[in-house]
Design a protein around this motif. Sequence first.
Motif, PDB file in Angstrom:
ATOM      1  N   ILE B 309       0.711  -1.133   0.027  1.00  0.00           N
ATOM      2  CA  ILE B 309      -0.180  -0.008  -0.156  1.00  0.00           C
ATOM      3  C   ILE B 309       0.685   1.244   0.088  1.00  0.00           C
ATOM      4  O   ILE B 309       2.092   1.060   0.432  1.00  0.00           O
ATOM      5  CB  ILE B 309      -0.914   0.040   1.337  1.00  0.00           C
ATOM      6  N   ASP B 310       0.336   2.458  -0.421  1.00  0.00           N
ATOM      7  CA  ASP B 310       1.058   3.491  -0.536  1.00  0.00           C
ATOM      8  C   ASP B 310       0.736   4.244   0.981  1.00  0.00           C
ATOM      9  O   ASP B 310      -0.342   4.763   1.219  1.00  0.00           O
ATOM     10  CB  ASP B 310       0.567   4.435  -1.809  1.00  0.00           C
ATOM     11  N   ASP B 313      -0.896   7.665   0.709  1.00  0.00           N
ATOM     12  CA  ASP B 313      -2.189   7.639   0.371  1.00  0.00           C
ATOM     13  C   ASP B 313      -3.004   7.519   1.797  1.00  0.00           C
ATOM     14  O   ASP B 313      -3.953   8.204   2.171  1.00  0.00           O
ATOM     15  CB  ASP B 313      -2.714   6.431  -0.518  1.00  0.00           C
ATOM     16  N   ILE B 314      -2.267   6.822   2.676  1.00  0.00           N
ATOM     17  CA  ILE B 314      -2.833   6.555   3.903  1.00  0.00           C
ATOM     18  C   ILE B 314      -2.702   7.907   4.630  1.00  0.00           C
ATOM     19  O   ILE B 314      -3.807   8.387   5.392  1.00  0.00           O
ATOM     20  CB  ILE B 314      -2.110   5.672   4.873  1.00  0.00           C
ATOM     21  N   ARG B 333       5.718   3.252  -1.164  1.00  0.00           N
ATOM     22  CA  ARG B 333       4.748   2.171  -1.053  1.00  0.00           C
ATOM     23  C   ARG B 333       5.385   1.227   0.100  1.00  0.00           C
ATOM     24  O   ARG B 333       6.952   1.050  -0.052  1.00  0.00           O
ATOM     25  CB  ARG B 333       4.652   1.333  -2.039  1.00  0.00           C
TER      26      ARG B 333
END
Lengths: 238, 448
Positions: B309-310, B313-314, B333
């Motif tokens: 996951i990035d 983004d979180i 990532r």
Amino acid sequence: MGAMAVKTLLVEDDDRIRAALRLALREEGFDVVEACDVAEGLAAYERDQPDVLLVDVMLGNSDGRDLIRQVRTHSQVPIIITSARGDTTDVVAGLEAGADDYIVKPIVVKELAARIRAVRRREAAPLQGEPATDVVVLSPGPEGLTFSVGGGWLRRGSDEVPLTAMEFRLLVELSQHLGQMLSRPQLLERVWGYRSSNDDRLVDVTVRRLRVKLERDASQPQHLVTVRGLGYRLQATT
Amino acid sequence: MRTLGLRGRVILGFAAGALLLSMMLTVVTDVVSARYLVDQRERAASRQAVVNGLFVESRLTKDGADPAGALGAVRLGTGADAILLGPSGEASTAIGLSESDLPPDLVTATEAGQPSSQIYRSGGSPLVAVGVPLGDDYAYFEVTELDSLQDTLRTIIWAGMAAALLTSLLGAALGWWAASRVLRPINEVALAAAKLASGDLDARAPTTTDPDLTAISSSFNAMADTLAGRIQRDAQFAADVSHELRSPLTTMAASASVLESRRAELPEVAQEAVDLLVVDVSRFAELLEDLLDLARDHEPFDPTAQPVIDLADIASVAVAGRPDVLVRRGDTRVRADARRIGRVVDNLVQNADRHGGGVENVTVEQVGSDVRLAVSDSGPGVPPEDREAVFDRFSRGTSTPSRAANTGTGLGLALVRDHVLAHGGACWYEDADSGGACFVVEIPGAES
């Protein structure tokens, strides 16, 4: 409140929680119908035709997911599950049974009201009227998949594929970015209206359910593909 | 000085034992063979001397040769000399010897009519002298050098020492092998213990049929079973309690929200009470979530099995509505559980908002093979003495909690640390450039 109030069917086995949620939801302007188990819930659903179902997954001796599955056999009414457990298996099982969203106890009423409004947003969009001019062809041919946002339908050939509110909204978002990747947080925000959630399960399970309806082989998706580590993309085939 | 490990001691013990044994063997061999060889030489020399003596005697008595002639006809072996002593008063005849070279005891014994031999040293080299009494008061003596024997003995000693060295090396090798054999099961137990300590509650020592080793492995496994059972029961209890608390809390929260929406209709005292109730019900709810998170922390977790996951983004989700505070650089990532890392960012942002006067900057960047998340605020910072303690459970620093505001559960940063450690990362405090606090988290990047 009047006739325009959203009618919510609250299926919850704990009398005190049910009473408190009834009070609080009425304060928020909802019309509340109550049931305490699967049988009563089904009866209330047939009798009162609620706009939204709020179902506790653990209803004493009965399973809230049974209620969801039975309702889903003939209805795409928005369903939100409530759970005292936020564990993956519990939530995923509820979503796979056909729920559109979930909320974990202790329930913050303002948040619940927002969730109810979010899952009902499709209802507010015009479904009838002018012929669909925005048809997206996902696959060609007489048995091909076509989709219309304005028309509010997904068709395989001439048969309409029934979609729940969230499946439809997910398809709308993805089709508006046809061929482009959308990240899970983006989808969570645009489809479910979550502005601060990193819960991928909602997106992942709804994508899985949508694939079953969309793809010929859901384990080898041609249209709704995963972009590893990033998100999902909808693509048309030729 | 560092003490020697078990393996070292076993190797040293084996080597020393082998050296001692082989040295003893060498010495014994040397002594025995020296005695045997000398004995042999002495006997050979005696035999030769007797033969030569008899020959001289026959020349003297039968052939009537003079002593010099008799002695001159004797064939001596290499390294051997001879002397013929006549009756007292008569001069002796010698080949390469004089009477004074002979040991006096031998001369006395021989002249008394007793054939005898003696080993002695003269001029540094060992010699064997043999005396043979002849007729007419003559006495024949032969002296043989033992130098060649000395060479043989030296060779034996050298060979023995070389063998001792080789044997002790072999002993060391044997010790190493034996120590490895002994240590292998101990290492396996140690490995299992390390895995257990790192949170893998299923780690067990391999079972063995060796009666000498079953005690250690089975008692270790019994201990691990007990420990795992207790940890799981504790975690399960915490989880159960939290779940059970959720139902009444839902009733309370819903009722409180009704009261809150009707606040204006309440008398002033009741209004104040409702305000307190509403804030603490929500704090209670947060505390419950945090406790559940801590309980979950005991579940086995493998960071390498997590999806990619990035992190940026979180983080963008955590600061939704304030997109300008987020800075992202490079490949951000990571392999991580989105929920747990989401909690990390949420808690850091919440911490900055509650205690640091609001988030100033959230940076997510690639640093080498790691991805770094830094959350800085514009508050007063954390005094040096509290910088470690802020990550402890229920630590609230020195700031006084206000009555109206939600000051959090005191578990936020402890959970940050738990989640980050579970992902194989690290977290710490730094002073922000602005003078406020900056909490830094680093977890391995997806490609590392």
